[in-house]
Design a protein around this motif. Structure first.
Motif, PDB file in Angstrom:
ATOM      1  N   GLU A   1       0.848  -1.201   0.000  1.00 16.91           N
ATOM      2  CA  GLU A   1       0.000   0.000   0.000  1.00 16.91           C
ATOM      3  C   GLU A   1       0.878   1.244   0.000  1.00 16.91           C
ATOM      4  O   GLU A   1       0.652   2.194  -0.752  1.00 16.91           O
ATOM      5  N   ALA A   2       1.915   1.209   0.894  1.00 21.38           N
ATOM      6  CA  ALA A   2       2.796   2.368   1.001  1.00 21.38           C
ATOM      7  C   ALA A   2       3.535   2.602  -0.308  1.00 21.38           C
ATOM      8  O   ALA A   2       3.712   3.741  -0.735  1.00 21.38           O
ATOM      9  N   ASP A   3       3.900   1.509  -0.981  1.00 24.53           N
ATOM     10  CA  ASP A   3       4.629   1.634  -2.246  1.00 24.53           C
ATOM     11  C   ASP A   3       3.805   2.305  -3.326  1.00 24.53           C
ATOM     12  O   ASP A   3       4.298   3.063  -4.135  1.00 24.53           O
ATOM     13  N   THR A   4       2.527   1.956  -3.331  1.00 24.76           N
ATOM     14  CA  THR A   4       1.674   2.445  -4.427  1.00 24.76           C
ATOM     15  C   THR A   4       1.084   3.823  -4.140  1.00 24.76           C
ATOM     16  O   THR A   4       0.539   4.450  -5.033  1.00 24.76           O
ATOM     17  N   SER A   5       1.181   4.278  -2.917  1.00 22.70           N
ATOM     18  CA  SER A   5       0.571   5.568  -2.597  1.00 22.70           C
ATOM     19  C   SER A   5       1.302   6.683  -3.337  1.00 22.70           C
ATOM     20  O   SER A   5       2.500   6.654  -3.547  1.00 22.70           O
ATOM     21  N   GLY A   6       0.499   7.628  -3.744  1.00 21.41           N
ATOM     22  CA  GLY A   6       1.086   8.789  -4.411  1.00 21.41           C
ATOM     23  C   GLY A   6       1.564   8.507  -5.819  1.00 21.41           C
ATOM     24  O   GLY A   6       2.301   9.285  -6.405  1.00 21.41           O
ATOM     25  N   SER A   7       1.132   7.366  -6.390  1.00 19.27           N
ATOM     26  CA  SER A   7       1.561   7.058  -7.754  1.00 19.27           C
ATOM     27  C   SER A   7       0.432   7.344  -8.733  1.00 19.27           C
ATOM     28  O   SER A   7       0.022   6.486  -9.489  1.00 19.27           O
TER      29      SER A   7
ATOM     30  N   GLY B   1       0.469   8.975 -11.334  1.00 20.61           N
ATOM     31  CA  GLY B   1       0.881   8.932 -12.726  1.00 20.61           C
ATOM     32  C   GLY B   1       1.029   7.528 -13.239  1.00 20.61           C
ATOM     33  O   GLY B   1       1.406   7.320 -14.379  1.00 20.61           O
ATOM     34  N   THR B   2       0.704   6.549 -12.410  1.00 21.60           N
ATOM     35  CA  THR B   2       0.861   5.148 -12.806  1.00 21.60           C
ATOM     36  C   THR B   2      -0.449   4.601 -13.378  1.00 21.60           C
ATOM     37  O   THR B   2      -1.491   4.710 -12.737  1.00 21.60           O
ATOM     38  N   ALA B   3      -0.356   4.016 -14.544  1.00 18.43           N
ATOM     39  CA  ALA B   3      -1.551   3.398 -15.129  1.00 18.43           C
ATOM     40  C   ALA B   3      -1.674   1.962 -14.640  1.00 18.43           C
ATOM     41  O   ALA B   3      -2.752   1.516 -14.258  1.00 18.43           O
ATOM     42  N   ILE B   4      -0.566   1.234 -14.656  1.00 14.32           N
ATOM     43  CA  ILE B   4      -0.580  -0.165 -14.204  1.00 14.32           C
ATOM     44  C   ILE B   4       0.486  -0.332 -13.132  1.00 14.32           C
ATOM     45  O   ILE B   4       1.633   0.103 -13.316  1.00 14.32           O
ATOM     46  N   ASP B   5       0.076  -0.934 -12.050  1.00 11.13           N
ATOM     47  CA  ASP B   5       1.029  -1.175 -10.967  1.00 11.13           C
ATOM     48  C   ASP B   5       0.940  -2.651 -10.569  1.00 11.13           C
ATOM     49  O   ASP B   5      -0.054  -3.091 -10.003  1.00 11.13           O
ATOM     50  N   VAL B   6       1.947  -3.393 -10.906  1.00 13.33           N
ATOM     51  CA  VAL B   6       1.961  -4.836 -10.622  1.00 13.33           C
ATOM     52  C   VAL B   6       3.014  -5.100  -9.547  1.00 13.33           C
ATOM     53  O   VAL B   6       4.167  -4.685  -9.698  1.00 13.33           O
ATOM     54  N   ARG B   7       2.602  -5.752  -8.472  1.00 10.57           N
ATOM     55  CA  ARG B   7       3.526  -5.996  -7.353  1.00 10.57           C
ATOM     56  C   ARG B   7       3.499  -7.468  -6.918  1.00 10.57           C
ATOM     57  O   ARG B   7       2.431  -7.997  -6.590  1.00 10.57           O
ATOM     58  N   GLY B   8       4.633  -8.083  -6.959  1.00  7.48           N
ATOM     59  CA  GLY B   8       4.803  -9.437  -6.429  1.00  7.48           C
ATOM     60  C   GLY B   8       3.805 -10.460  -6.934  1.00  7.48           C
ATOM     61  O   GLY B   8       3.317 -11.300  -6.178  1.00  7.48           O
TER      62      GLY B   8
ATOM     63  N   ARG C   1       4.311 -23.188 -12.947  1.00  8.75           N
ATOM     64  CA  ARG C   1       4.348 -21.854 -12.357  1.00  8.75           C
ATOM     65  C   ARG C   1       4.511 -20.837 -13.484  1.00  8.75           C
ATOM     66  O   ARG C   1       5.587 -20.722 -14.086  1.00  8.75           O
ATOM     67  N   ALA C   2       3.437 -20.111 -13.769  1.00  8.56           N
ATOM     68  CA  ALA C   2       3.456 -19.176 -14.894  1.00  8.56           C
ATOM     69  C   ALA C   2       4.147 -17.870 -14.513  1.00  8.56           C
ATOM     70  O   ALA C   2       4.875 -17.285 -15.321  1.00  8.56           O
ATOM     71  N   LEU C   3       3.916 -17.388 -13.301  1.00  3.99           N
ATOM     72  CA  LEU C   3       4.515 -16.124 -12.849  1.00  3.99           C
ATOM     73  C   LEU C   3       5.098 -16.325 -11.458  1.00  3.99           C
ATOM     74  O   LEU C   3       4.491 -16.975 -10.610  1.00  3.99           O
ATOM     75  N   ALA C   4       6.269 -15.730 -11.257  1.00  2.00           N
ATOM     76  CA  ALA C   4       6.915 -15.897  -9.952  1.00  2.00           C
ATOM     77  C   ALA C   4       7.404 -14.537  -9.458  1.00  2.00           C
ATOM     78  O   ALA C   4       8.515 -14.121  -9.752  1.00  2.00           O
ATOM     79  N   GLY C   5       6.533 -13.822  -8.778  1.00  3.55           N
ATOM     80  CA  GLY C   5       6.915 -12.541  -8.174  1.00  3.55           C
ATOM     81  C   GLY C   5       7.178 -11.434  -9.177  1.00  3.55           C
ATOM     82  O   GLY C   5       8.188 -10.731  -9.089  1.00  3.55           O
ATOM     83  N   VAL C   6       6.255 -11.275 -10.119  1.00  2.00           N
ATOM     84  CA  VAL C   6       6.418 -10.250 -11.164  1.00  2.00           C
ATOM     85  C   VAL C   6       6.027  -8.867 -10.620  1.00  2.00           C
ATOM     86  O   VAL C   6       4.960  -8.717 -10.020  1.00  2.00           O
ATOM     87  N   SER C   7       6.892  -7.891 -10.807  1.00  2.00           N
ATOM     88  CA  SER C   7       6.587  -6.507 -10.405  1.00  2.00           C
ATOM     89  C   SER C   7       7.059  -5.553 -11.500  1.00  2.00           C
ATOM     90  O   SER C   7       8.164  -5.705 -12.012  1.00  2.00           O
ATOM     91  N   PHE C   8       6.225  -4.614 -11.831  1.00  4.15           N
ATOM     92  CA  PHE C   8       6.614  -3.525 -12.752  1.00  4.15           C
ATOM     93  C   PHE C   8       5.516  -2.466 -12.748  1.00  4.15           C
ATOM     94  O   PHE C   8       4.408  -2.714 -12.253  1.00  4.15           O
ATOM     95  N   GLN C   9       5.836  -1.291 -13.233  1.00  2.00           N
ATOM     96  CA  GLN C   9       4.856  -0.207 -13.340  1.00  2.00           C
ATOM     97  C   GLN C   9       4.853   0.335 -14.771  1.00  2.00           C
ATOM     98  O   GLN C   9       5.870   0.302 -15.446  1.00  2.00           O
ATOM     99  N   VAL C  10       3.696   0.831 -15.143  1.00  3.46           N
ATOM    100  CA  VAL C  10       3.565   1.490 -16.450  1.00  3.46           C
ATOM    101  C   VAL C  10       2.973   2.866 -16.203  1.00  3.46           C
ATOM    102  O   VAL C  10       1.932   2.984 -15.541  1.00  3.46           O
ATOM    103  N   ASN C  11       3.655   3.903 -16.678  1.00  2.00           N
ATOM    104  CA  ASN C  11       3.145   5.265 -16.492  1.00  2.00           C
ATOM    105  C   ASN C  11       2.033   5.588 -17.470  1.00  2.00           C
ATOM    106  O   ASN C  11       1.939   4.984 -18.541  1.00  2.00           O
ATOM    107  N   ARG C  12       1.210   6.546 -17.064  1.00  2.00           N
ATOM    108  CA  ARG C  12       0.123   6.990 -17.954  1.00  2.00           C
ATOM    109  C   ARG C  12       0.697   7.602 -19.229  1.00  2.00           C
ATOM    110  O   ARG C  12       1.768   8.177 -19.212  1.00  2.00           O
ATOM    111  N   GLN C  13      -0.090   7.481 -20.310  1.00  2.00           N
ATOM    112  CA  GLN C  13       0.220   8.056 -21.621  1.00  2.00           C
ATOM    113  C   GLN C  13       1.559   7.553 -22.166  1.00  2.00           C
ATOM    114  O   GLN C  13       2.234   8.241 -22.904  1.00  2.00           O
TER     115      GLN C  13
END
Lengths: 327, 530
Positions: free
Chosen positions: A8-14, A16-23, A32-44
């Motif tokens: 929650e703390a990580d994503t707060s104040g973001s 400008g983020t369109a997609i926020d994927v965490r763990g 096992r298709a995904l193992a702890g995938v994290s990344f962000q995509v900014n708007r526009q």
């Protein structure tokens, strides 16, 4: 602080983020298709999601677009949680799957009209929207054609037009160029550039990094369910062991050309190819940029007939980041 | 040619033997036979000739199974290669039409034959139980074998001719319907005309058609099975009756003819390949004189619009049904006049209502198999679920779109009610007073749900499979219930006049319907994420 609080703390104040994927982790039976995938995509932003076959691209896309529920980790789209706020997300996204998913017995107009009505638009609104999306995808001359009678490239355009019907802020495109001929690919990329100019966030998956290199602002490379790289495309290029490589084609053969090219500021290596008039030039991007390099080459007074980026180093970057083996 | 035939046959048999559903089907068949035996054994004290009862139920069950296999299993022999675009590859590999036809159809015949052979040792036990002779057993199995050959080759013929399995299955269905229904009707008409008509053209026509219809009637497996099951067939053991009746010879002959026809037509029907796109009715074209029947603009309930026009056939199909049902009502009026020498509007109203109940029931059954299947076949379900709508909303609006197609049947049902108001009053009265009405309704609802659920698992043949399962389920349920009643007969008075049992059954089937709704919802969610 619990794990969720930390997220929650990580994503707060973001904002400008369109997609926020965490763990994000996901398992299908024993795979096992995904193992702890994290990344962000900014708007526009136009974000490339690249990985070999079976890397977990489609699974991640399905989790982002709410078709799958995450088994662990969190996905937020425009600050909405994909588990709890499904409808808020679906109203703001457009998903184009990797297979043709169309009512082929309908005409192009009927197909778009159906989805317009499904999103709750009134008749007059639908007329305007359909006209706009058909113009944007250059399909306005084919609106009365049956979808089954269209070529693959045309069907892909109709599919894109359908995605645009509800004017989504985020487009999720799963391998949109797959199976298209070169012309259709180039035309599709042009449409995507136009959409980015219109302020859309575009998340596009592909298994070919070089295909997205010129198009994307940022990229995430995934392999065997793990993120290998996520960040700006330019930074990825700088991370590769090799310097950027450009192919120079001269109008005539010259024995002294290679020496002259080596003397140019920033050039680190010049390699002759099998064609006597072609050279591969590596340069240090921290010393110079492509425009400055081209200007310096022109100053040499040699008859330059071609100058283009050699894609081999991008593919090499992809190979370096991903592992060998059949998936 | 022999090499490629054997290669194809081996490939098909290997694929079939690896399929879990085939193993389950075999296990299921053995289980059915075993349960029938247990039932026959337990019922020995209450019923005479339990062996005959066991054998009869198995014979009729096999007949139904073979007919359903014709619709769902044999009909895909060639169309599955067309749908998967592998037919061209097989032809390019030098496989000749005769090899292809033999290789593809023989494997299915063997699979069906294996299912029949599984039961044979158990069937012989029927002789021990009493009431049936070995001649009867052999004659029935020979008849069934001939019927399998006929159905398999009829399905092969339609499979060669049609682009898709659904088309082939429809062809098989209507051909078998004609085969089983038309000869008895014509025979009835001929006999009535010969007996009642004065000399004239009608009597001449009846005299001409009478031997033909009589012969066709005798080629039916139904006629033959009834004949074999008669005690007169078993009683003449001193001069055993031949197991080779008209039905056996004619069915094998027709099978050979249909195979030859399939062979002759093969090149012509498969020359141009097939399109992967679903067909669109010509009249749905937005251009031209038929524009009135077109789909027009999407309605405010777009899923209803889509399913009405693109699954249920839209206004065009509604118009066709309107005319067809009208002709049916006209035929009833003619037959009433012809056979009863009087015209009774109430009788006509009653016949119309009953016919429309049946027509509506058939339409709903067909739609139950298609309503979700078409979305899966064309990979559109995932796109639909991305709409900001809940799963129940998507499902029920789709169902509503299909229900629009019942318009013509409801119109004629209303017409029938106007002609026979007392019948309609009785119907509404039954809803309130007859608890078995609700049992019937929930059983039918369960059947529709089962068809829809199966269509989410199998590529084709959900409806025949559901009919088969319902028949098997009915037999089981009937056996289980009668066994329970045999065991608890002293305390039967507790159940009063049967209303309590009906209420219990109604609650049971209502529960099954609700469970099926959840199962369909879960499966649809799974498929959306696949």
């Amino acid at each position: 602080m619990s794990n969720n609080d930390a997220l929650e703390a990580d994503t707060s104040g973001s904002n400008g983020t369109a997609i926020d994927v965490r763990g994000l982790s996901h398992t299908f039976k024993n795979h096992r298709a995904l193992a702890g995938v994290s990344f962000q995509v900014n708007r526009q932003e136009l974000h490339g999601f690249v990985g070999p076959n079976g890397a977990g691209k489609t699974t991640t896309l399905k989790l982002i677009c709410t078709l799958l529920r995450p088994q662990s980790g969190r996905v937020r789209v425009f600050q909405h949680d994909v588990v709890r706020e499904v409808n808020q997300i679906r109203k703001r996204i457009g998903f184009m799957p990797d297979h043709f998913s169309m009512y082929r017995q309908m005409t192009v107009f009927e197909y778009l009209d159906f989805f317009g009505a499904a999103y709750g638009f009134r008749l007059s609104e639908r007329n305007r929207i359909i006209k706009d999306v058909l113009e944007l995808t250059d399909m306005d001359g084919r609106k009365d054609d049956l979808i089954s009678g269209l070529s693959r490239g045309m069907q892909q355009r109709v599919s894109l037009a359908r995605v645009l019907v509800n004017d989504p802020d985020l487009l999720l495109l799963d391998e949109p160029a797959s199976g298209l001929d070169p012309r259709a690919r180039i035309e599709l990329m042009e449409i995507l550039r136009e959409l980015r100019r219109m302020g859309k966030t575009i998340f596009i998956s592909s298994h070919i990094l070089s295909e997205l290199a010129e198009l994307c602002d940022s990229v995430t490379i995934i392999d065997r369910g793990r993120v290998k790289y996520s960040g700006a495309m330019k930074e990825l290029l700088s991370r590769t062991d090799e310097h950027p490589v450009y192919k120079l084609t001269l109008g005539v053969e010259s024995e002294t050309a290679a020496d002259k090219l080596r003397a140019v500021h920033g050039v680190t290596d010049v390699e002759a190819t099998e064609v006597p008039t072609e050279f591969l030039i590596s340069y240090d991007w921290t010393e110079t940029d492509t425009n400055a390099l081209l200007a310096a080459l022109l100053e040499l007074g040699m008859p330059i007939v071609g100058f283009s980026e050699d894609r081999k180093h991008l593919n090499q970057a992809f190979m370096d980041l991903t592992e060998r083996g059949v998936r | 040619m022999i090499g490629s035939t054997v290669a194809l046959l081996t490939r098909s048999l290997r694929i079939d033997s690896r399929l879990l559903r085939h193993q389950l089907l075999q296990l299921f068949f053995v289980f059915v036979v075993y349960m029938s035996l247990v039932y026959a054994h337990l019922a020995m004290d209450y019923l005479g000739a339990p062996g005959l009862m066991l054998f009869q139920s198995m014979a009729w069950m096999n007949l139904v199974f073979i007919t359903l296999a014709g619709l769902g299993f044999f009909a895909s022999a060639i169309t599955e290669e067309k749908e998967e675009d592998t037919l061209g590859l097989l032809k390019m590999a030098g496989v000749r039409p005769a090899s292809l036809l033999l290789g593809k159809s023989t494997s299915r015949l063997i699979t069906a034959g294996v299912l029949l052979s599984l039961q044979f040792p158990f069937t012989l036990l029927a002789i021990t139980l009493g009431g049936v002779s070995i001649e009867q057993v052999l004659a029935v199995y020979l008849s069934l074998l001939a019927y399998i050959a006929l159905v398999a080759n009829l399905a092969l013929f339609w499979s060669v001719y049609s682009h898709r399995t659904s088309g082939a299955a429809t062809g098989v269905f209507f051909t078998l319907l004609m085969f089983f229904v038309v000869p008895p009707l014509v025979e009835e008409w001929c006999q009535s005309t010969i007996l009642n008509s004065a000399i004239g053209w009608e009597r001449d026509v009846a005299n001409f058609f009478h031997p033909i219809s009589e012969w066709l009637y005798s080629t039916s497996i139904v006629t033959r099975t009834i004949e074999i099951m008669r005690t007169t067939f078993a009683a003449t053991t001193t001069t055993p009756k031949s197991p080779f009746g008209v039905q056996v010879v004619s069915n094998f002959g027709a099978a050979a003819f249909l195979f030859a026809m399939s062979w002759l037509m093969f090149e012509r029907c498969t020359r141009n390949g097939t399109t992967a796109a679903p067909a669109r009715a010509v009249s749905l074209n937005r251009l031209g004189a038929m524009r009135l029947f077109g789909a027009g603009r999407a309605w405010s309930l777009p899923l209803v619009w889509k399913d009405f026009h693109f699954i249920a056939g839209g206004f065009t199909m509604a118009a066709v049904k309107f005319v067809f049902y009208g002709l049916l009502v006209g035929l009833f009026a003619y037959l009433q006049e012809r056979w009863n020498y009087r015209f009774d509007i109430e009788d006509l109203g009653e016949a119309t209502m009953v016919a429309m109940y049946i027509a509506g029931g058939i339409e709903l059954s067909l739609l139950a198999g298609r309503v979700f299947q078409t979305e899966l076949r064309w990979s559109t379900w995932q796109t639909l679920t991305m709409l900001p709508k809940s799963m129940p909303e998507l499902v029920y609006t789709k169902v509503a779109g299909c229900l629009f197609t019942l318009g013509p049947a409801l119109f004629y049902m209303g017409l029938g009610a106007m002609m026979y108001p007392a019948g309609m009053a009785d119907f509404f009265d039954n809803i309130v007073t007859e608890s078995w009405f609700w049992v019937m309704l929930f059983v039918y609802g369960f059947f529709l749900h089962l068809t829809a659920l199966l269509s989410l698992y199998v590529k084709w043949g959900a409806l025949p499979l559901a009919i088969g399962l319902m028949i098997f389920g009915y037999i089981f349920f009937g056996m289980a219930v009668s066994l329970v009643f045999m065991l608890i007969s002293p305390s039967l008075s507790w159940f009063g006049d049967g209303d309590v049992i009906a209420v219990l059954f109604a609650i049971f089937f209502l529960g099954l319907n609700i469970a099926m709704e959840f199962a369909i919802g879960m499966r649809l969610r799974q498929l959306a994420a696949r």
